[in-house]
Design a protein around this motif. Structure first.
Motif, PDB file in Angstrom:
ATOM      1  N   MET A   1      15.859  -5.765   3.863  1.00 53.00           N
ATOM      2  CA  MET A   1      15.612  -5.129   2.563  1.00 53.00           C
ATOM      3  C   MET A   1      14.587  -5.935   1.771  1.00 53.00           C
ATOM      4  O   MET A   1      13.719  -5.384   1.124  1.00 53.00           O
ATOM      5  CB  MET A   1      16.930  -5.041   1.766  1.00 53.00           C
ATOM      6  N   GLU A   2      14.714  -7.263   1.858  1.00 51.88           N
ATOM      7  CA  GLU A   2      13.796  -8.112   1.100  1.00 51.88           C
ATOM      8  C   GLU A   2      12.353  -7.901   1.585  1.00 51.88           C
ATOM      9  O   GLU A   2      11.429  -7.762   0.781  1.00 51.88           O
ATOM     10  CB  GLU A   2      14.211  -9.580   1.297  1.00 51.88           C
ATOM     11  N   ASP A   4      11.168  -5.261   3.183  1.00 46.00           N
ATOM     12  CA  ASP A   4      10.733  -3.902   2.868  1.00 46.00           C
ATOM     13  C   ASP A   4      10.277  -3.822   1.407  1.00 46.00           C
ATOM     14  O   ASP A   4       9.226  -3.254   1.111  1.00 46.00           O
ATOM     15  CB  ASP A   4      11.896  -2.937   3.149  1.00 46.00           C
ATOM     16  N   ALA A   5      11.075  -4.431   0.505  1.00 49.17           N
ATOM     17  CA  ALA A   5      10.722  -4.396  -0.923  1.00 49.17           C
ATOM     18  C   ALA A   5       9.408  -5.135  -1.152  1.00 49.17           C
ATOM     19  O   ALA A   5       8.545  -4.692  -1.910  1.00 49.17           O
ATOM     20  CB  ALA A   5      11.847  -5.031  -1.739  1.00 49.17           C
ATOM     21  N   TRP A   6       9.245  -6.265  -0.464  1.00 46.93           N
ATOM     22  CA  TRP A   6       8.016  -7.070  -0.596  1.00 46.93           C
ATOM     23  C   TRP A   6       6.795  -6.248  -0.158  1.00 46.93           C
ATOM     24  O   TRP A   6       5.764  -6.217  -0.838  1.00 46.93           O
ATOM     25  CB  TRP A   6       8.176  -8.313   0.282  1.00 46.93           C
ATOM     26  N   ARG A   8       6.601  -2.957   0.096  1.00 44.17           N
ATOM     27  CA  ARG A   8       6.370  -1.804  -0.783  1.00 44.17           C
ATOM     28  C   ARG A   8       5.652  -2.236  -2.062  1.00 44.17           C
ATOM     29  O   ARG A   8       4.890  -1.464  -2.636  1.00 44.17           O
ATOM     30  CB  ARG A   8       7.702  -1.129  -1.116  1.00 44.17           C
ATOM     31  N   GLY A   9       5.882  -3.470  -2.449  1.00 41.52           N
ATOM     32  CA  GLY A   9       5.195  -3.986  -3.638  1.00 41.52           C
ATOM     33  C   GLY A   9       3.780  -4.462  -3.316  1.00 41.52           C
ATOM     34  O   GLY A   9       3.127  -5.066  -4.162  1.00 41.52           O
TER      35      GLY A   9
END
Ligand code: SF4
Length: 895
Positions: A1-2, A4-6, A8-9
């Protein structure tokens, strides 16, 4: 998740390997599809090497660095030149020189990544022996790079660190993924970059199991069953299988997974993350063989394979070329190595009526033209760049791989082949000129060193090694082979670097503690890569007792027995559906090819007689560099035929034999005559003269010993050798050839068959004889009135084992005077009943053959099948499995 979030940002993720980068990219896209998005920005994921190269190029864009960054082939060539220039004994041959060069490159990379201070020559002055030799090579390598403006990719991170330290620009933070261990040079570079984080591991698995299985086979089968159950329960499940030796066990693993999940799409269920050498991939292998064949020989098995692919010729040409190979073998002209010239000469001339010729004419013209053009070019050395232009050109002129549309994987393999050829061409970077054979050697080495895996199909089961699994996540993981010896993986220190330097710099395998720490971090990462993780180990591995990994025991507890649902059934399901075929197609009475062997085959296994006689199926004897066993046997027969053929050069009785003064010279004359007549000039040319001389000496010794043995017999006369007969048995007409017929002292005749292998009269035992040749000769090929039978014997002519063995009515009177009662010949004399029983059995075999009996029914499984060679046609293995199933079922019902 970390991660993926990174991503996406818009953040940059750096992975330890390109495999990890691919895995994260696939996972990112899968997640976006799961969100039902139709378009999204590409994630910014770079593997370590790409990141370093891109960052270095960014920083040298304004002030370009004139140095050429070497590719691995170029760098290895420089190391090989340096190793060769030092005249070490081990570097005289090309193979060892390049192996040493590869080791030198590795040692250099280790210094760059772990201990760059040793790149300064002064720090290496105390190194001794092999390390001292490597130190000298490294100094020479540095000098070459400096003088020729070259840069090794291993030095790029070090150069980049300096550039980053002198550049105060603010750089985006980095997120690292898939690093089981951060090397010193990586840590220094990330620190120089600025802000960096390592992606946190997910929560550890909640279900952790450790199993023990009796052996590696049942362990693998359990893993395949587990994967099958997981996919049956959830068709979208993503599984990861981790194994230490994915490369060496690849075939075994594939078979286990295909067996548990049979079906046309089963091969799409799994994929290996690690590729195989490009030299083993069909299309590049065929391209390489074809190019090699234009100027040099290739092995017969390589030629067989090449001609059977659809790459080297169109399907029609391919079947005509395979027919040529069959014809060559029928003419007994196989050879271990084939040059293109020899092969073209073996193709029947167009004037000879052969329907394959019009098809072959075009292929022959194409390849002959290519051969002649390349032979012209190959006269002069050229730059590797010029040589690299030739393979694509010649393959195109040969219509290589154009007859059928290529699959996606084939297309990728072709693209990779072209890249490898171009890489070989890049060796022209220093202006060297090389001969064509040297270019071919470089091409072969580069194909071996290049791993190829088709683009991922995102198969539900991924199979990877522990290190390669970095960055992969799954719904469940199974780790195979968790033994004490393999987990942590053991390895050795580098032979070209001093052990104390390796320990000080914490290089791989420098201490057991380092191996343990790496294995611990891999295992911890695996435990955080799926909610369910299984480990297993085999109690026995390669006949040695194995113990469970202490590391896994610490993390997962003591191993348990495999759950019953993961234990494979003892007999796998048959691959074929049994079908009782009771139809028979009778054979028209009359002539049949094959002589007595037809009825021997009918007795050994009716299907064998059917396949060899009616389908013309044959097994091929592989060509050998020297004479094949069959050719040696034929030569022996010819020598004995020549000796017993009577005057003027031969003899024809025991009395003649006793009057030969020098048997050895007598035999030698016959041997030389036979070798001269029987060995074809083409065959003779391929064999060293000394080899044929030794073969002549061997034959002379063997036959001389045999004549000494025959001298001890009761008087006899040789009536015929190589006696031709045509006999009809129950309507079946056979052409026979008897090695020899002797008249014995009592007027009866002895049928003699020469054998160089292990033989015994037990093979004539009823009800199903293993061999009917001599009983058939004795029962049907003699005129009973004029030639009353005295016996039938094998003449065993083997080094150190020369004797008659068989059945004779009165051996003590007619064969050897004073024969002891304990001898096999005396203990088992021939009887009239034997002859009658053999006659009846042989007639029945002839009737069965004519009636079309063709059952797959070997007289003694598996012994009869071992030397038959028709297993792929009769499918006996599957048949036996089906029979075993039936036996088990009937035993169960009896109980
Ligand atoms: S392999 Fe065995 S079963 Fe098959 S044809 Fe030969 S002897 Fe018969």
């Amino acid at each position: 998740m970390e991660i993926d979030a990174w991503l996406r940002g818009g953040g940059l993720v750096v992975t330890a390997s390109d495999r990890a980068a691919r895995a994260l990219t696939i996972a990112f896209h899968r997640a976006r599809r799961a969100e039902c998005l139709t378009a999204w920005p590409a994630p910014n994921i770079q593997d370590w090497k790409t990141f370093v190269r891109a960052a270095w190029e960014d920083r040298t864009r304004e002030n370009p660095d004139a140095r050429l960054i070497l590719n691995p082939t170029q760098e290895q060539a420089i190391w090989a030149d340096i190793a060769g220039a030092h005249n070490h004994l081990a570097t005289l041959l090309e193979g060892p020189r390049h192996r040493l060069a590869a080791m030198g490159m590795e040692a250099h990379e280790l210094l760059c990544s772990h201990a760059p201070r040793y790149l300064r020559p002064q720090t290496r002055s105390a190194w001794q022996q092999d390390a001292a030799a490597f130190s000298t090579w490294l100094a020479a390598f540095d000098e070459t790079c400096l003088s020729s403006n070259l840069l090794s990719p291993a030095r790029l991170p070090l150069e980049l660190i300096s550039l980053l330290e002198s550049d105060s620009t603010l750089r985006p933070p980095l997120l690292l993924a898939g690093f089981d261990r951060i090397l010193p040079v990586q840590r220094a570079l990330f620190d120089a970059w600025g802000t960096w984080y390592q992606a946190d591991l997910a929560e550890p698995a909640t279900h952790i199991h450790f199993y023990e299985s009796p052996d590696a086979k049942s362990e693998l089968a359990a893993c395949a069953i587990w994967a099958s159950c997981q996919l049956a329960a959830n068709t979208n499940a993503r599984l990861l299988v981790v194994t230490q030796d994915a490369t060496t066990r690849r075939g075994e693993i594939e078979r286990a997974f295909l067996q548990i999940n049979p079906g046309p799409t089963s091969s799409q269920l799994f994929e290996f993350s690690l590729g195989i050498p490009l030299s083993q991939v069909a299309l590049p292998k065929a391209a390489h063989l074809l190019i090699r064949w234009l100027t040099g020989p290739i092995a017969e098995h390589e030629l067989d394979w090449l001609l059977s692919t659809s790459y080297a010729a169109s399907p029609q040409e391919s079947s005509a070329l395979q027919a040529v190979m069959r014809a060559i073998r029928r003419r007994n002209q196989q050879q271990a190595q084939w040059t293109l010239r020899d092969f073209l000469a073996a193709i029947p001339h167009p004037s000879e009526s052969d329907e394959s010729n019009p098809i072959l004419a075009q292929w022959t013209a194409r390849i002959a033209e290519a051969q002649s053009k390349l032979a012209d070019l190959a006269r002069r050395p050229q730059s590797p760049l010029e040589w690299a232009e030739q393979p694509p050109r010649f393959l195109e002129s040969l219509h290589f791989a154009t007859s059928t549309p290529l699959s996606s994987a084939e297309f990728q393999a072709l693209r990779r082949w072209h890249q490898v050829v171009e890489t070989c061409g890049s060796l022209g970077f220093d202006g060297r000129r090389i001969a064509w054979p040297d270019f071919l050697s470089i091409l072969a080495r580069t194909l071996d060193a290049t791993l190829f895996a088709p683009e991922s199909r995102d198969a539900p089961i991924q199979i990877a090694g522990p290190a390669e699994s970095a960055g992969l996540t799954a719904d469940a993981i199974w780790c195979l082979g968790a033994t004490e010896d393999a987990w942590p993986a053991n390895g050795s220190t580098h032979p070209l670097l001093p052990p104390e330097v390796q320990r000080e710099a914490a290089m791989p395998h420098a201490t057991p503690q380092l191996d343990w720490e790496l294995a611990h971090s891999i295992t911890t990462r695996l435990l955080a890569s799926a909610p369910e993780v299984h480990f297993s180990y085999p109690r026995q591995s390669e006949a040695v007792e194995a113990r469970p990994s202490r590391l896994i025991v610490q993390l997962a507890g003591r191993p348990q027995s495999l759950p019953p649902e993961f234990i494979a059934a003892p007999v796998p399901s048959p691959l074929t559906i049994p079908f009782e075929d009771s139809s028979r197609i009778s054979y028209p009475p009359g002539k049949v090819p094959g002589g007595a062997a037809v009825l021997t085959s009918q007795s050994q296994c009716p299907f064998k007689a059917f396949a060899t006689t009616r389908l013309d199926a044959q097994t091929w004897e592989p060509a050998e560099a020297g004479l094949t066993p069959m050719q040696r046997g034929n030569l022996l027969h010819e020598v004995l035929h020549s000796i017993w053929s009577g005057p003027p050069y031969g003899i024809h009785s025991h009395n003649d034999l006793l009057h030969i003064g020098d048997k050895k010279s007598f035999v030698l004359n016959h041997v030389q005559q036979v070798l001269q007549e029987q060995i074809r000039p083409a065959l003779r040319e391929r064999m060293p003269r000394r080899y044929l001389e030794l073969e002549g000496q061997r034959l002379t010794r063997l036959v001389t010993e045999w004549l000494e043995y025959e001298s001890t017999r009761v008087a006899f006369e040789v009536l015929e050798t190589e006696a031709a007969r045509t006999e009809t048995i129950a309507g079946l007409t056979l052409k026979l050839r008897l090695d020899r017929i002797d008249r014995l002292s009592d007027g009866t005749v002895l049928v003699v068959d020469y054998k160089t292998g292990l033989v015994s009269p037990k093979s004539w035992d009823l009800p199903r004889p293993e061999d009917v040749q001599l009983p058939l000769y004795a029962g049907f090929a003699l005129d009973r009135e004029k030639e009353p039978l005295g016996g039938l014997v094998f003449a065993k002519i083997r080094p150190g084992d020369q004797c008659f063995t068989g059945r004779v009515f009165d051996p003590a009177t007619t064969l050897f005077p004073g024969l002891k009662n304990i001898s096999a010949l005396a203990k088992n004399p021939l009887t009239a009943e034997d002859l009658m029983d053999w006659r009846d059995a042989i007639e029945q075999l002839a009737k069965d053959f004519l009636a079309g009996h063709a059952e797959v029914d070997p007289r003694e499984y598996p012994k009869t099948c071992e030397r038959c060679g028709l297993q792929s046609l009769c499918r006996i293995q599957e048949h036996r499995i089906a029979l075993a199933d039936e036996d088990e079922e009937s035993e169960a019902s009896d109980e």
